[in-house]
Design a protein around this motif. Sequence first.
Motif, short mmCIF file in Angstrom:
data_model
loop_
_atom_site.label_atom_id
_atom_site.label_comp_id
_atom_site.label_asym_id
_atom_site.label_seq_id
_atom_site.Cartn_x
_atom_site.Cartn_y
_atom_site.Cartn_z
N LEU A 134 2.20 4.34 3.94
CA LEU A 134 1.56 5.10 2.91
C LEU A 134 1.48 6.42 3.06
N ALA A 135 2.02 7.16 1.95
CA ALA A 135 1.95 8.72 2.08
C ALA A 135 0.71 9.21 2.29
N PRO A 136 0.44 10.61 2.28
CA PRO A 136 -0.58 11.33 2.33
C PRO A 136 -1.39 11.13 0.96
N GLY A 137 -2.54 10.77 1.02
CA GLY A 137 -3.29 10.64 -0.22
C GLY A 137 -3.25 9.16 -0.79
N GLN A 138 -2.33 8.56 -0.39
CA GLN A 138 -2.48 6.94 -0.79
C GLN A 138 -3.28 6.15 -0.18
N GLN A 139 -3.78 6.57 1.01
CA GLN A 139 -4.78 5.70 1.51
C GLN A 139 -6.36 6.09 1.35
N HIS A 140 -7.14 5.09 1.17
CA HIS A 140 -8.55 5.39 0.73
C HIS A 140 -9.02 6.31 1.77
N PRO A 141 -9.88 6.99 1.30
CA PRO A 141 -10.61 8.07 2.29
C PRO A 141 -11.51 7.38 3.32
N ASP A 142 -12.24 6.28 2.98
CA ASP A 142 -12.94 5.66 4.21
C ASP A 142 -12.33 5.04 5.04
N GLY A 143 -11.01 4.95 4.94
CA GLY A 143 -10.08 4.08 5.85
C GLY A 143 -9.53 5.14 6.84
N PRO A 144 -8.73 4.63 8.02
CA PRO A 144 -8.61 3.11 8.04
C PRO A 144 -9.73 2.39 8.70
N TRP A 145 -9.78 1.27 8.76
CA TRP A 145 -10.83 0.25 9.57
C TRP A 145 -10.26 -0.27 10.39
N GLN A 146 -10.83 0.01 11.76
CA GLN A 146 -10.58 -0.31 13.13
C GLN A 146 -11.39 -1.41 13.62
N HIS A 147 -10.99 -2.34 14.08
CA HIS A 147 -11.77 -3.57 14.65
C HIS A 147 -11.51 -3.88 15.93
N GLY A 148 -12.07 -3.29 17.13
CA GLY A 148 -11.90 -3.46 18.42
C GLY A 148 -10.48 -2.76 18.65
N LEU A 149 -9.56 -3.61 19.57
CA LEU A 149 -8.37 -2.84 20.03
C LEU A 149 -7.33 -2.94 19.31
N ASP A 150 -7.59 -3.83 18.20
CA ASP A 150 -6.29 -4.12 17.27
C ASP A 150 -5.90 -2.89 16.26
N GLU A 151 -4.76 -2.84 15.86
CA GLU A 151 -4.23 -1.98 14.98
C GLU A 151 -5.20 -1.87 13.67
N PRO A 152 -5.42 -0.81 13.34
CA PRO A 152 -6.56 -0.50 12.13
C PRO A 152 -5.89 -1.08 11.03
N PHE A 153 -6.85 -1.53 9.80
CA PHE A 153 -6.24 -1.77 8.54
C PHE A 153 -6.07 -0.61 7.82
N ARG A 154 -4.93 -0.28 7.10
CA ARG A 154 -4.79 0.83 6.06
C ARG A 154 -5.36 0.62 4.54
N VAL A 155 -5.38 -0.65 4.24
CA VAL A 155 -5.86 -0.86 2.97
C VAL A 155 -7.31 -2.02 3.25
N PRO A 156 -8.11 -1.94 2.33
CA PRO A 156 -9.52 -2.57 2.31
C PRO A 156 -9.31 -4.09 2.01
N PHE A 157 -8.55 -4.50 1.20
CA PHE A 157 -8.35 -5.76 0.50
C PHE A 157 -7.14 -6.62 0.81
N VAL A 158 -7.24 -7.79 1.20
CA VAL A 158 -5.66 -8.47 1.50
C VAL A 158 -5.88 -9.69 0.53
N PHE A 159 -4.78 -10.12 0.03
CA PHE A 159 -4.72 -11.38 -0.90
C PHE A 159 -3.52 -12.32 -0.63
N ALA A 160 -3.66 -13.62 -0.75
CA ALA A 160 -2.52 -14.46 -0.54
C ALA A 160 -2.74 -15.66 -1.58
N THR A 161 -1.51 -16.24 -2.04
CA THR A 161 -1.44 -17.38 -2.94
C THR A 161 -0.33 -17.96 -2.94
N ASN A 162 -0.37 -19.38 -3.24
CA ASN A 162 0.95 -20.04 -3.41
C ASN A 162 1.18 -20.37 -4.79
N GLY A 163 0.39 -19.84 -5.75
CA GLY A 163 0.46 -20.15 -7.39
C GLY A 163 -0.12 -21.40 -7.71
#
Length: 731
Positions: free
Chosen positions: A335-364
């Motif tokens: 993501l370019a500067p300004g494309q990430q939500h101002p409250d992010g990134p979201w860090q949990h433990g030692l894992d790499e932080p999330f750069r977006v707040p919501f994730v989705f998956a589907t098989n249709g």
Amino acid sequence: MSANFDYLKELSPELHRLAVLAERFFTIDANTSLVKSRQFGEYMVKEIAALSGAYNPDRRETTFELLRRLRAAQIVPREIGDIFHAIRKSGNEANHDFGGTPAEALAALKFCRTLGVWYRRTYGSDPQFKPGPFVPPKPSKDTDDSTRQELDKLRRQVRESEERLRTLEASAEDLAKARAAAEDLARQASEESAIWEQTAVELEANQAELTRRLSELQATAETVPEQQLLELKQAGFEAASRVELDEQQTRLLIDVQLSEMGWEADSDALRHSAGTRPEDGRALAIAEWPCVGGSVDYALFVGMVCIGVVEAKRGSFDVPSTLVQAERYARTILLAPGQQHPDGPWQHGLDEPFRVPFVFATNGRPFVRQWLTKSGIWYRDVRRETNHPVALPQWFSPNDLVAKLRTDVDAAVRGLAEESLGKGKLRPYQEDAVAAIEHAVEAGQRQILISMATGTGKTRTAIALMYRLLKHKRFRRILFLVDRKALGKQAGDALETTEIEGLLNFAQIYKVAGLDKKVPEPEDQVQVATVQSLIARILNEPDVSQRPTPGTFDCIIVDEAHRGYTLDAELRESDIGFRNLEDYQSAYRQILDYFDAVKIALTATPALHTREIFGHPVFHYGYRQAVVEGYLTDHLPPRRITTALSEAGIHFEGGEEVEIVDRKTGQIDLFALPDDVSLDYDLADFNRRVYSESFNRIVCRAIATEIPRTSLARRLSSLLATPMLTTSCGS
């Protein structure tokens, strides 16, 4: 000759002609090919209606309305209906805008092929029909590079499909026919275009003949036994369960679904590689957005900010495992500067932080709770580590996700913990109930059950709870769900009369939408609605813009949760051949599943089916405890009444004539007693017999007329309160 559609020729010559026209015009004109694909879908819908005895040309309904009716009648499965809808949408756009790309035409052709196979298996009495590989038509001169690559890929599949055909138990002859068909299509597309254009003209002029054929099919279906029509439905659902869409077809269905919910989605045109970028004022689902080591299927942008990623797989994939892949992309998206939500990134433990707040998956595949990991749209709010994945039947709108981002759960939890309940406004047990619910919500529990005896103030407790949750912004909008209008009116009256702070009642502090409002206004924070009205608004509303979105409510309070609500039946893979999915899913459960909300159920009698939906009660306040603590009054103790008749009994002298009544015929005869007769009169026994007969009569009448349980309870309570009966039957 068409390897993709020749199996339809004997079954339905009209469908075969339309499909072949769509295929041949692909090389000449993508717009015409799309229109023919749409006509193929429209005619198939009409023919399905006629074969099922549901076709009526006098109704003058559109194809969309007819398809909706067939889906409601469970004649067309949901997944097949989605494919019809996708073909219809692309065909309508081509017809109205005179546009259409080769990529869109190819996608429509593949969908037509899928429908043709399903139709052959269902209405051709050939459930085991196995088609060969899809044979791609020759590309036109204006075919884009991406579509050419897909056509090349399809050709390679034809040439290299020997192993695949063995898997499908096909013969080497089938492979030879597929190769010959591909060569024949490429040759005929250029040599016989004039012939096929003339065929199209003839087909347009043949509408009267098609209408006559549909009427004949309808007349035949009307003579078919009901059991045979039911078996036809079952065959359709069994064939639908075997439909396999590739990943690209799945993405095209997702395009349609996202567009309906307010996103701009077109995985062919709106691609990162094609130069699509986020823009202010637009909600874009941009396909193939780059990530470290790959690309995610969609990046969801509201304005300039990315708020979600979507990963799509073909129908055979397990959705939760796909969600794990989407979470990986949410950490590595570029993501370019300004494309990430101002409250992010979201860090949990030692894992790499999330750069977006919501994730989705589907098989249709449409959401079915009994096939939880193989269907639906799975999503996770990754801002908090304790948030779990959730399955939904529909996509969020852009406004839904923006509203979620405004909710600060941690701040709400702190506010609830710091503010006391306000002594004197609630009874002690009501305060305990509110505290138990708030604790369960804080712990991340999404189904919460409260058990409180009738008369202990469940509605008053719920109003106090709603006030606190809204005041501290834990939830944005709450749905108060009832099963009857009378209960809804009672709830509305209580909201308008219950004082909360000072002299202000709840409805003066927060705006309440009543039973008459279909969709709440943006400023409404509570809506009272019946289950029946939501079924009409969500499951039966044809206009998508008039339906509530999955994020309309983030909390649902279910009043009298034990009454009339049944748990869905168990569903095994083998059952699909005998029953359709709607038989296994109660409409009530579908409403609860539709909204991404915390569900809080109130009941006085936590029945087994209620506990199976909402779990075991987090708080229980029973009748006996309420009596002991002085909040309810117990029934009066039984009293024994002595009468002269019961003391003296009845005595007849010998020789005295008495009347004898035949209980069957009603005939009365005189009979002379040979000896003295003395009868002891047992009042208690008489009372028990009267009570038993009255009880049985009331219950049998209730079963026969299906009166509500509350009415039955009132009648039995009245019977139990009768003084004569309480002498022997007690309370």
